[in-house]
Design a protein around this motif. Structure first.
Motif, PDB file in Angstrom:
ATOM      1  N   ILE A  66       0.839  -1.205   0.000  1.00 55.71           N
ATOM      2  CA  ILE A  66       0.000   0.000   0.000  1.00 55.71           C
ATOM      3  C   ILE A  66       0.871   1.250   0.000  1.00 55.71           C
ATOM      4  CG2 ILE A  66      -1.689   1.327   1.321  1.00 55.71           C
ATOM      5  CD1 ILE A  66      -2.831  -1.297   2.338  1.00 55.71           C
ATOM      6  N   VAL A  67       1.818   1.322   0.927  1.00 59.26           N
ATOM      7  CA  VAL A  67       2.696   2.496   0.996  1.00 59.26           C
ATOM      8  C   VAL A  67       3.583   2.567  -0.238  1.00 59.26           C
ATOM      9  CG1 VAL A  67       4.463   3.672   2.353  1.00 59.26           C
ATOM     10  CG2 VAL A  67       2.655   2.403   3.517  1.00 59.26           C
ATOM     11  N   SER A  68       3.996   1.427  -0.752  1.00 62.18           N
ATOM     12  CA  SER A  68       4.856   1.414  -1.939  1.00 62.18           C
ATOM     13  C   SER A  68       4.133   1.980  -3.156  1.00 62.18           C
ATOM     14  CB  SER A  68       5.332  -0.013  -2.226  1.00 62.18           C
ATOM     15  OG  SER A  68       6.126  -0.499  -1.165  1.00 62.18           O
ATOM     16  N   ARG A  69       2.842   1.658  -3.290  1.00 59.10           N
ATOM     17  CA  ARG A  69       2.096   2.218  -4.418  1.00 59.10           C
ATOM     18  C   ARG A  69       1.941   3.729  -4.266  1.00 59.10           C
ATOM     19  NH1 ARG A  69      -0.902  -2.539  -3.793  1.00 59.10           N
ATOM     20  NH2 ARG A  69      -2.535  -1.451  -2.619  1.00 59.10           N
ATOM     21  N   LEU A  70       1.735   4.191  -3.028  1.00 62.25           N
ATOM     22  CA  LEU A  70       1.651   5.630  -2.791  1.00 62.25           C
ATOM     23  C   LEU A  70       2.973   6.303  -3.119  1.00 62.25           C
ATOM     24  CD1 LEU A  70       0.378   8.238  -1.684  1.00 62.25           C
ATOM     25  CD2 LEU A  70       1.036   7.478   0.613  1.00 62.25           C
ATOM     26  N   ALA A  71       4.086   5.732  -2.643  1.00 59.66           N
ATOM     27  CA  ALA A  71       5.408   6.313  -2.910  1.00 59.66           C
ATOM     28  C   ALA A  71       5.709   6.312  -4.404  1.00 59.66           C
ATOM     29  CB  ALA A  71       6.479   5.528  -2.157  1.00 59.66           C
ATOM     30  N   THR A  72       5.291   5.263  -5.100  1.00 62.17           N
ATOM     31  CA  THR A  72       5.481   5.194  -6.554  1.00 62.17           C
ATOM     32  C   THR A  72       4.695   6.287  -7.252  1.00 62.17           C
ATOM     33  OG1 THR A  72       5.905   2.807  -6.514  1.00 62.17           O
ATOM     34  CG2 THR A  72       5.143   3.750  -8.594  1.00 62.17           C
ATOM     35  N   GLU A  73       3.466   6.510  -6.812  1.00 62.53           N
ATOM     36  CA  GLU A  73       2.635   7.549  -7.416  1.00 62.53           C
ATOM     37  C   GLU A  73       3.225   8.933  -7.179  1.00 62.53           C
ATOM     38  OE1 GLU A  73      -2.035   9.126  -7.357  1.00 62.53           O
ATOM     39  OE2 GLU A  73      -1.397   7.448  -6.102  1.00 62.53           O
ATOM     40  N   LEU A  74       3.802   9.152  -5.994  1.00 61.37           N
ATOM     41  CA  LEU A  74       4.370  10.458  -5.674  1.00 61.37           C
ATOM     42  C   LEU A  74       5.673  10.723  -6.436  1.00 61.37           C
ATOM     43  CD1 LEU A  74       3.792  10.544  -1.807  1.00 61.37           C
ATOM     44  CD2 LEU A  74       2.575  11.854  -3.541  1.00 61.37           C
ATOM     45  N   SER A  75       6.506   9.715  -6.560  1.00 64.83           N
ATOM     46  CA  SER A  75       7.816   9.912  -7.182  1.00 64.83           C
ATOM     47  C   SER A  75       7.810   9.633  -8.678  1.00 64.83           C
ATOM     48  CB  SER A  75       8.860   9.007  -6.514  1.00 64.83           C
ATOM     49  OG  SER A  75       8.580   7.639  -6.769  1.00 64.83           O
ATOM     50  N   LEU A  76       6.726   9.008  -9.180  1.00 62.20           N
ATOM     51  CA  LEU A  76       6.621   8.626 -10.593  1.00 62.20           C
ATOM     52  C   LEU A  76       7.736   7.673 -10.993  1.00 62.20           C
ATOM     53  CD1 LEU A  76       5.514  11.943 -12.339  1.00 62.20           C
ATOM     54  CD2 LEU A  76       4.104  10.057 -11.526  1.00 62.20           C
ATOM     55  N   ARG A  77       8.168   6.839 -10.049  1.00 62.64           N
ATOM     56  CA  ARG A  77       9.157   5.794 -10.295  1.00 62.64           C
ATOM     57  C   ARG A  77       8.820   4.617  -9.410  1.00 62.64           C
ATOM     58  NH1 ARG A  77      14.656   8.486  -8.822  1.00 62.64           N
ATOM     59  NH2 ARG A  77      13.324   9.517  -7.318  1.00 62.64           N
ATOM     60  N   PRO A  78       9.133   3.376  -9.834  1.00 56.91           N
ATOM     61  CA  PRO A  78       8.905   2.234  -8.943  1.00 56.91           C
ATOM     62  C   PRO A  78       9.622   2.428  -7.612  1.00 56.91           C
ATOM     63  CG  PRO A  78       9.373   1.475 -11.165  1.00 56.91           C
ATOM     64  CD  PRO A  78       9.629   2.957 -11.162  1.00 56.91           C
ATOM     65  N   CYS A  79       8.894   2.262  -6.523  1.00 57.11           N
ATOM     66  CA  CYS A  79       9.436   2.507  -5.184  1.00 57.11           C
ATOM     67  C   CYS A  79       8.863   1.488  -4.219  1.00 57.11           C
ATOM     68  CB  CYS A  79       9.097   3.926  -4.733  1.00 57.11           C
ATOM     69  SG  CYS A  79       9.788   4.375  -3.122  1.00 57.11           S
ATOM     70  N   ALA A  80       9.724   0.736  -3.546  1.00 59.30           N
ATOM     71  CA  ALA A  80       9.304  -0.248  -2.550  1.00 59.30           C
ATOM     72  C   ALA A  80       9.630   0.287  -1.155  1.00 59.30           C
ATOM     73  CB  ALA A  80      10.012  -1.580  -2.781  1.00 59.30           C
ATOM     74  N   VAL A  81       8.651   0.259  -0.250  1.00 61.78           N
ATOM     75  CA  VAL A  81       8.808   0.862   1.078  1.00 61.78           C
ATOM     76  C   VAL A  81       8.626  -0.209   2.148  1.00 61.78           C
ATOM     77  CG1 VAL A  81       8.059   2.683   2.638  1.00 61.78           C
ATOM     78  CG2 VAL A  81       7.875   3.016   0.170  1.00 61.78           C
ATOM     79  N   PHE A  82       9.506  -0.167   3.161  1.00 58.05           N
ATOM     80  CA  PHE A  82       9.515  -1.167   4.217  1.00 58.05           C
ATOM     81  C   PHE A  82       9.556  -0.480   5.584  1.00 58.05           C
ATOM     82  CE2 PHE A  82      11.558  -2.607   0.422  1.00 58.05           C
ATOM     83  CZ  PHE A  82      11.124  -3.913   0.231  1.00 58.05           C
ATOM     84  N   GLY A  83       8.935  -1.093   6.564  1.00 55.15           N
ATOM     85  CA  GLY A  83       9.003  -0.629   7.940  1.00 55.15           C
ATOM     86  C   GLY A  83       9.674  -1.678   8.809  1.00 55.15           C
ATOM     87  N   PHE A  84       9.770  -1.371  10.110  1.00 52.34           N
ATOM     88  CA  PHE A  84      10.448  -2.285  11.019  1.00 52.34           C
ATOM     89  C   PHE A  84       9.634  -2.552  12.281  1.00 52.34           C
ATOM     90  CE2 PHE A  84      13.556  -0.305   8.309  1.00 52.34           C
ATOM     91  CZ  PHE A  84      14.320  -1.382   7.890  1.00 52.34           C
ATOM     92  N   GLY A  85       8.336  -2.271  12.220  1.00 54.19           N
ATOM     93  CA  GLY A  85       7.436  -2.641  13.296  1.00 54.19           C
ATOM     94  C   GLY A  85       7.528  -1.797  14.549  1.00 54.19           C
ATOM     95  N   ILE A  86       8.114  -0.609  14.480  1.00 52.94           N
ATOM     96  CA  ILE A  86       8.200   0.241  15.665  1.00 52.94           C
ATOM     97  C   ILE A  86       7.688   1.639  15.340  1.00 52.94           C
ATOM     98  CG2 ILE A  86      10.159  -1.057  16.576  1.00 52.94           C
ATOM     99  CD1 ILE A  86      11.970   1.241  15.776  1.00 52.94           C
ATOM    100  N   GLU A  87       7.270   2.337  16.374  1.00 55.86           N
ATOM    101  CA  GLU A  87       6.770   3.703  16.217  1.00 55.86           C
ATOM    102  C   GLU A  87       7.927   4.701  16.303  1.00 55.86           C
ATOM    103  OE1 GLU A  87       3.720   4.283  15.380  1.00 55.86           O
ATOM    104  OE2 GLU A  87       3.092   2.191  15.624  1.00 55.86           O
ATOM    105  N   ALA A  88       7.705   5.878  15.764  1.00 54.87           N
ATOM    106  CA  ALA A  88       8.723   6.932  15.798  1.00 54.87           C
ATOM    107  C   ALA A  88       8.886   7.473  17.209  1.00 54.87           C
ATOM    108  CB  ALA A  88       8.345   8.063  14.850  1.00 54.87           C
ATOM    109  N   SER A  89      10.073   7.934  17.511  1.00 51.46           N
ATOM    110  CA  SER A  89      10.312   8.607  18.789  1.00 51.46           C
ATOM    111  C   SER A  89       9.809  10.043  18.694  1.00 51.46           C
ATOM    112  CB  SER A  89      11.807   8.604  19.104  1.00 51.46           C
ATOM    113  OG  SER A  89      12.505   9.417  18.161  1.00 51.46           O
ATOM    114  N   GLU A  90       9.750  10.716  19.825  1.00 49.30           N
ATOM    115  CA  GLU A  90       9.363  12.137  19.816  1.00 49.30           C
ATOM    116  C   GLU A  90      10.332  12.969  18.992  1.00 49.30           C
ATOM    117  OE1 GLU A  90       7.776  13.885  23.622  1.00 49.30           O
ATOM    118  OE2 GLU A  90       8.618  12.027  24.435  1.00 49.30           O
ATOM    119  N   ILE A  91      11.610  12.622  19.076  1.00 50.01           N
ATOM    120  CA  ILE A  91      12.611  13.365  18.309  1.00 50.01           C
ATOM    121  C   ILE A  91      12.412  13.120  16.820  1.00 50.01           C
ATOM    122  CG2 ILE A  91      15.073  13.494  17.783  1.00 50.01           C
ATOM    123  CD1 ILE A  91      15.652  13.139  20.711  1.00 50.01           C
ATOM    124  N   GLY A  92      12.125  11.872  16.446  1.00 47.68           N
ATOM    125  CA  GLY A  92      11.880  11.562  15.052  1.00 47.68           C
ATOM    126  C   GLY A  92      10.693  12.322  14.498  1.00 47.68           C
TER     127      GLY A  92
END
Length: 326
Positions: free
Chosen positions: A109-135
């Protein structure tokens, strides 16, 4: 809405102005650095504009070749959008170096969104954790909040340590596989081009796609593998610029402000001496002090914009180059 000619003319003025910054960009809007989310939002607009300008300059005899290449790219993007093609599978089929670290969680789902935004094939991956406050503060471009969080010791919190461990592990994974130069290019992200130069790996401390309403991955670190485009193969979406701005919820003023900030950052990156401040300066009056503080704030913002621009320069430079002959 700003028309195509007005926008192109405005950008040409900015590019040829050198150190000159429009007055409106030196006041309130210049007090805040550009955020990662804003850059992601701007790129599809700028890509469309650059493609339209380049198309108007095509020499006789090249139109057919570029039209065929553009048609093939658009067909691929449409297939990805309609789920006929998966961007991860496409990238992996075209480069044996498209390898992934352990625990990388793919999101189509996120990869298709990133592909649509960049107009290039884009694969996006996460690591199962939430962002910190600093992030989250870095994602918003809120450097003052980031500084306050560090002063409170949040940079040593469990959430931040988990994020740091993911980032260190991913960078080590690619460095061990000869992806050289995987260094921090902004307060927020790291990126490196693959050894075969076919794609770019980008690691971000927080997920910018939440700002687009996509919750397909947690808010924490994300890894992107984005196919590098041919400089002669900018796809034309066929969508007018006013229509694209409206669809993305971006006004004329926001577009020009962001574009001005990025173009100025480009010039500053090529000439860092423009951002030097005389640290021993002693103002002789209250008016001098206010002017110096205003100037210092502007330099600070532009310095942070340079760091952000360098993270995206491989994507932005070819787009802005389209206007150099205006």
């Amino acid at each position: 809405m700003l028309g195509m000619r007005i926008i192109a003319y405005t950008l040409a003025l900015i590019l040829t102005a050198g150190t000159a910054v429009p007055a409106s960009a030196q006041t309130n809007r210049a007090r805040k650095p550009v955020s990662e989310a804003q850059v992601v939002k701007l790129i599809p607009v700028l890509r469309t504009l650059a493609a339209q300008v380049r198309q108007s300059r095509l020499p006789v005899g090249t139109e057919r070749r570029l039209d065929e290449a553009r048609a093939a790219r658009i067909a691929l993007l449409e297939d990805i959008k309609s789920r006929k093609v998966d961007p991860r599978e496409w990238i992996e089929a075209h480069s044996v170096q498209a390898v992934l670290p352990p625990l990388a969680e793919y999101s189509s789902i996120v990869s298709r969104l990133a592909t649509e935004l960049s107009l290039r094939p884009c694969a996006v991956f996460g690591f199962g954790i939430e962002a910190s406050e600093i992030g989250q503060a870095k994602l918003r471009g809120d450097r003052e909040e980031e500084r306050r969080l560090v002063e409170r010791g949040i940079d040593r919190s469990d959430a931040q340590l988990r994020v740091d461990a993911v980032i260190a592990g991913v960078r080590r994974f690619y460095l061990d596989r000869r992806f050289s130069g995987f260094d921090r290019e902004s307060p927020f992200a790291w990126s490196v081009i693959s050894p075969d130069s076919l794609f770019t790996v980008t690691l971000m401390e927080a997920n910018p796609y939440h700002a687009w309403g996509s919750t397909g991955l947690p808010s924490g670190p994300v890894l992107e593998i984005t196919w590098n485009e041919d400089s002669d193969d900018l796809p034309e979406t066929g969508e007018s610029l006013p229509s694209l701005l409206k669809r993305l919820g971006m006004g004329d003023r926001e577009f020009l402000d962001l574009l001005t900030a990025l173009v100025v950052a480009r010039h500053d990156a090529h000439n860092p001496s423009r951002l030097s401040i005389e640290t021993n300066y002693q103002p002789e009056s209250e008016e001098d002090r206010q002017v110096f503080e205003e100037f210092s704030t502007l330099v600070k913002v532009r310095t942070e914009n340079v760091a952000l621009y360098r993270r995206y320069n491989r994507m932005l430079d070819p787009l802005l180059d389209a206007f150099d002959e205006e």
